[in-house]
Enzyme design. Sequence first.
Site, PDB file in Angstrom:
ATOM      1  N   GLU A   1      -0.119  -1.048   5.731  1.00 12.00           N
ATOM      2  CA  GLU A   1       0.942  -0.494   6.584  1.00 12.00           C
ATOM      3  C   GLU A   1       0.789   0.997   6.790  1.00 12.00           C
ATOM      4  OE1 GLU A   1       4.853   1.243   7.722  1.00 12.00           O
ATOM      5  OE2 GLU A   1       3.709   1.598   5.876  1.00 12.00           O
TER       6      GLU A   1
ATOM      7  N   ASP B   1       0.846  -1.193   0.000  1.00 11.74           N
ATOM      8  CA  ASP B   1       0.000   0.000   0.000  1.00 11.74           C
ATOM      9  C   ASP B   1       0.882   1.243   0.000  1.00 11.74           C
ATOM     10  OD1 ASP B   1       0.755  -0.837   2.657  1.00 11.74           O
ATOM     11  OD2 ASP B   1      -0.575   0.696   3.463  1.00 11.74           O
TER      12      ASP B   1
END
Length: 485
Positions: free
Chosen positions: A176, A111
């Site tokens: 994250e 991400d």
Amino acid sequence: MFCPSSPPAGLSEKAFRYIDLHQNEFVQTLKEWVAVESDSVQPQPRLRRELFRMMTLAADRLRRLGASVDSVDPGVQQLPNGQSLPIPPIILAELGNDPKKPTVCFYGHLDVQPARQEDGWLTDPYTLTEVDGKLYGRGATDNKGPVLAWINAVSTFRSLEEDLPVNIKFVIEGMEEAGSVGLEELVRKEKDRFFSSVDYVVISDNLWLSQRKPALTYGMRGNSYFRVEVRCRDRDFHSGTFGGILSEPMADLVALLGSLVDSSGHILIPGIYDQVAPLTEEERKMYEAIDLDLEEYRKSVQVKRFLFDTKEEILMHLWRYPSLSIHGIEGAFDEPGAKTVIPGQVIGKFSIRLVPHMNTSVVEKQVTNHLEYIFSKRNSSNQMAVSMTLGLQPWIANIKDKQYLAAKRAIKTVFGTEPDMIRDGSTIPIARIFQDTIQKSVMMLPLGAVDDGEHSQNEKINRWNYIEGSKLFAAFFLEMAKLHY
């Protein structure tokens, strides 16, 4: 037990040649991955679908390498507005289970932070664009490039039809940047299953200290985030009507915030330094050995001067001493113009970066006691409340672990130099979670240069770092096989 046979001589050279010859393919794959707008920060259904697409791409890539892949569903993310969004799957993958080989687990995330070209990007952030050997794109260095570099190293051995020198496991997540929702719970749940055979954990989610010299990271600061609220009433006051007859919440808050740290950066909270690990002579020498041009560093961050004059003092206050930063005031008037308002309630926000052997619960008590004492001396009629909203412990590794020696040797092989042994002033919670939960050695092996601009406009990874980084991981596998007992 000793590994029964070392990898064949000359295998590293074969692997390096293969990586050089196929570097354009590796860059093309990175381009395909950067094109996925896998933004986990903005809770939008469209972006969440992109995240799922990104995780599917990665899982498919690992399956093509022959890995067994389990895409674990962490459930849903509850949003403050009462809505919920599905959390993208966490990939648990493994290649090889030879009990005679060490098992290395790689953690990465796919991400990214939000990015829009109109915010100052010179190119479309989701179109990987090469300029003068720099590969610009959101996620190029944080963290799609390093994840792919590890996969590139694995695929190189596969393509050469050579046995992998180590067993490899992957933990790849897609949240994250939004706090790794669901990851800690999964690590605890899989402690005695997926992680039971893991010998070493490698994370590649930070940067070097310089543009050309590699680094190994063995510690990170923790973080305790606080909010202190001062309240008189729910509504604001007119300063002409009420100024001079009230204990003003803003004046109380400014006094409280001003009592936390002095102009030299020294934290004024009693007892805050009591738990800080003492500086050893061996540690001091490590700072002396680090290659850092202070003047170049000062210019790169665009400040007139630092609080300290020497390289060693700068590094120690970034890495091994706590710092306190004041971040903002909620409820204050902060727009253009002159509004004569007395805020009825305000919230100050600050954080303390923690170092070994500080403890979040002790720090919380010290901060609360200090602010309550300062507030009591003001004899204010307002109400004051302190809360710690985030408490992340610091992490430090044992640099004498075998994987640190293997990484040093691999860096010497690929880059021809010894690495800077560095710590990081920021916080990556997963390092401490892995270390505490599975009780195995954790190492941070960065690939990106200091000027890569993670989270910023024009994020990039240099082609050189990406390709040499792929070689570094291949060399690391070989060195781990030689060293493992």
